[in-house]
Motif scaffolding. Sequence first.
Motif, PDB file in Angstrom:
ATOM      1  N   ALA A  64       8.330   3.430  12.439  1.00  0.00           N
ATOM      2  CA  ALA A  64       8.703   3.011  11.081  1.00  0.00           C
ATOM      3  C   ALA A  64       9.519   4.114  10.410  1.00  0.00           C
ATOM      4  CB  ALA A  64       7.452   2.719  10.259  1.00  0.00           C
ATOM      5  N   SER A  65      10.419   3.714   9.563  1.00  0.00           N
ATOM      6  CA  SER A  65      11.141   4.668   8.729  1.00  0.00           C
ATOM      7  C   SER A  65      10.148   5.423   7.841  1.00  0.00           C
ATOM      8  CB  SER A  65      12.138   3.901   7.852  1.00  0.00           C
ATOM      9  OG  SER A  65      12.636   4.713   6.818  1.00  0.00           O
ATOM     10  N   GLY A  66      10.415   6.688   7.610  1.00  0.00           N
ATOM     11  CA  GLY A  66       9.586   7.435   6.661  1.00  0.00           C
ATOM     12  C   GLY A  66       9.622   6.800   5.281  1.00  0.00           C
ATOM     13  N   TRP A  67      10.777   6.223   4.933  1.00  0.00           N
ATOM     14  CA  TRP A  67      10.881   5.553   3.635  1.00  0.00           C
ATOM     15  C   TRP A  67       9.996   4.315   3.599  1.00  0.00           C
ATOM     16  CZ3 TRP A  67      12.350   8.782   0.328  1.00  0.00           C
ATOM     17  CH2 TRP A  67      13.299   9.739   0.635  1.00  0.00           C
ATOM     18  N   HIS A  68       9.846   3.658   4.738  1.00  0.00           N
ATOM     19  CA  HIS A  68       8.942   2.517   4.823  1.00  0.00           C
ATOM     20  C   HIS A  68       7.503   2.994   4.610  1.00  0.00           C
ATOM     21  CE1 HIS A  68       7.557  -1.210   7.362  1.00  0.00           C
ATOM     22  NE2 HIS A  68       7.161  -1.286   6.108  1.00  0.00           N
ATOM     23  N   THR A  69       7.140   4.086   5.262  1.00  0.00           N
ATOM     24  CA  THR A  69       5.792   4.641   5.083  1.00  0.00           C
ATOM     25  C   THR A  69       5.550   4.984   3.615  1.00  0.00           C
ATOM     26  OG1 THR A  69       5.881   5.528   7.331  1.00  0.00           O
ATOM     27  CG2 THR A  69       4.200   6.429   5.872  1.00  0.00           C
ATOM     28  N   THR A  70       6.551   5.537   2.964  1.00  0.00           N
ATOM     29  CA  THR A  70       6.427   5.876   1.548  1.00  0.00           C
ATOM     30  C   THR A  70       6.259   4.607   0.704  1.00  0.00           C
ATOM     31  OG1 THR A  70       7.803   7.813   1.964  1.00  0.00           O
ATOM     32  CG2 THR A  70       7.477   7.190  -0.339  1.00  0.00           C
ATOM     33  N   ALA A  71       6.998   3.559   1.035  1.00  0.00           N
ATOM     34  CA  ALA A  71       6.858   2.291   0.322  1.00  0.00           C
ATOM     35  C   ALA A  71       5.472   1.681   0.556  1.00  0.00           C
ATOM     36  CB  ALA A  71       7.949   1.308   0.752  1.00  0.00           C
ATOM     37  N   LEU A  72       4.941   1.838   1.773  1.00  0.00           N
ATOM     38  CA  LEU A  72       3.590   1.340   2.051  1.00  0.00           C
ATOM     39  C   LEU A  72       2.548   2.097   1.239  1.00  0.00           C
ATOM     40  CD1 LEU A  72       3.910   0.781   5.901  1.00  0.00           C
ATOM     41  CD2 LEU A  72       3.843  -0.969   4.099  1.00  0.00           C
ATOM     42  N   PHE A  73       2.766   3.403   1.040  1.00  0.00           N
ATOM     43  CA  PHE A  73       1.900   4.161   0.123  1.00  0.00           C
ATOM     44  C   PHE A  73       1.871   3.466  -1.230  1.00  0.00           C
ATOM     45  CE2 PHE A  73       3.014   6.656  -3.632  1.00  0.00           C
ATOM     46  CZ  PHE A  73       1.751   7.076  -4.028  1.00  0.00           C
ATOM     47  N   MET A  74       3.045   3.146  -1.756  1.00  0.00           N
ATOM     48  CA  MET A  74       3.123   2.537  -3.085  1.00  0.00           C
ATOM     49  C   MET A  74       2.394   1.207  -3.112  1.00  0.00           C
ATOM     50  SD  MET A  74       4.418   3.682  -5.811  1.00  0.00           S
ATOM     51  CE  MET A  74       3.931   2.956  -7.350  1.00  0.00           C
ATOM     52  N   LYS A  75       2.568   0.409  -2.080  1.00  0.00           N
ATOM     53  CA  LYS A  75       1.902  -0.894  -2.012  1.00  0.00           C
ATOM     54  C   LYS A  75       0.383  -0.728  -2.043  1.00  0.00           C
ATOM     55  CE  LYS A  75       1.673  -5.077   0.797  1.00  0.00           C
ATOM     56  NZ  LYS A  75       2.274  -5.820   1.920  1.00  0.00           N
ATOM     57  N   MET A  76      -0.137   0.200  -1.248  1.00  0.00           N
ATOM     58  CA  MET A  76      -1.588   0.424  -1.199  1.00  0.00           C
ATOM     59  C   MET A  76      -2.132   0.956  -2.517  1.00  0.00           C
ATOM     60  SD  MET A  76      -2.519   1.983   2.548  1.00  0.00           S
ATOM     61  CE  MET A  76      -1.315   3.302   2.528  1.00  0.00           C
ATOM     62  N   PHE A  77      -1.407   1.899  -3.122  1.00  0.00           N
ATOM     63  CA  PHE A  77      -1.930   2.522  -4.323  1.00  0.00           C
ATOM     64  C   PHE A  77      -1.820   1.612  -5.544  1.00  0.00           C
ATOM     65  CE2 PHE A  77      -2.282   6.024  -1.577  1.00  0.00           C
ATOM     66  CZ  PHE A  77      -3.324   6.773  -2.097  1.00  0.00           C
ATOM     67  N   VAL A  78      -0.782   0.811  -5.629  1.00  0.00           N
ATOM     68  CA  VAL A  78      -0.712  -0.159  -6.730  1.00  0.00           C
ATOM     69  C   VAL A  78      -1.829  -1.186  -6.574  1.00  0.00           C
ATOM     70  CG1 VAL A  78       0.661  -2.015  -7.757  1.00  0.00           C
ATOM     71  CG2 VAL A  78       1.714   0.195  -7.267  1.00  0.00           C
ATOM     72  N   ALA A  79      -2.084  -1.632  -5.343  1.00  0.00           N
ATOM     73  CA  ALA A  79      -3.187  -2.579  -5.118  1.00  0.00           C
ATOM     74  C   ALA A  79      -4.518  -1.959  -5.542  1.00  0.00           C
ATOM     75  CB  ALA A  79      -3.236  -3.009  -3.655  1.00  0.00           C
ATOM     76  N   ALA A  80      -4.723  -0.688  -5.244  1.00  0.00           N
ATOM     77  CA  ALA A  80      -5.963  -0.014  -5.659  1.00  0.00           C
ATOM     78  C   ALA A  80      -6.040   0.090  -7.177  1.00  0.00           C
ATOM     79  CB  ALA A  80      -6.058   1.371  -5.022  1.00  0.00           C
ATOM     80  N   MET A  81      -4.917   0.399  -7.825  1.00  0.00           N
ATOM     81  CA  MET A  81      -4.909   0.488  -9.288  1.00  0.00           C
ATOM     82  C   MET A  81      -5.151  -0.870  -9.928  1.00  0.00           C
ATOM     83  SD  MET A  81      -1.986   3.307 -10.191  1.00  0.00           S
ATOM     84  CE  MET A  81      -1.971   2.805 -11.890  1.00  0.00           C
TER      85      MET A  81
END
Length: 161
Positions: A64-81
């Motif tokens: 995966a692109s590192g940018w994809h991994t970074t976007a997945l971080f955002m997806k997980m953390f917004v879901a947690a918030m």
Amino acid sequence: MDRRRMMADGIVYFEDIAVGDGFDAGPLTVSREDVIRFAAEFDPQPFHLSDEAAAQTHFRSLAASGWHTTALFMKMFVAAMQKEPGRQAASLGAIGVDELRWLRPVRPGDTLRGTNEVIDKKASASRPEMGIVRNRVTIYNQHDEPVLTMIPITMWRTRPA
């Protein structure tokens, strides 16, 4: 987050956040289709698009692109918030990221999870309606190996006077 510090309205204001507070996010499993779809649109390098091309690089297989991994971080953390509406209600977005590092490739089939810890905070000198919070984020794969670290710099609403 110490819930006792929250106001009766349930919103987690800047003043309610303490160094050491944190939360976890995930899990999220990365699919081959998502790796290729993201890369095709945002980072169309061959090693993100095909096993054959990746085999000719140090990746050896699709990554995966590192940018994809970074976007997945955002997806997980917004879901947690979103599980804590009071936290999301006071979040005002981010002003940047320090020390972003992609530590190892994320592969199709990997299951990611993340940790988030407040490492410092300060009131804004020019914008009294907000404060700045820095967090240490680490994303891990299913083997508990860190795949990403970074320090997001976020803005939080201060408690109304």
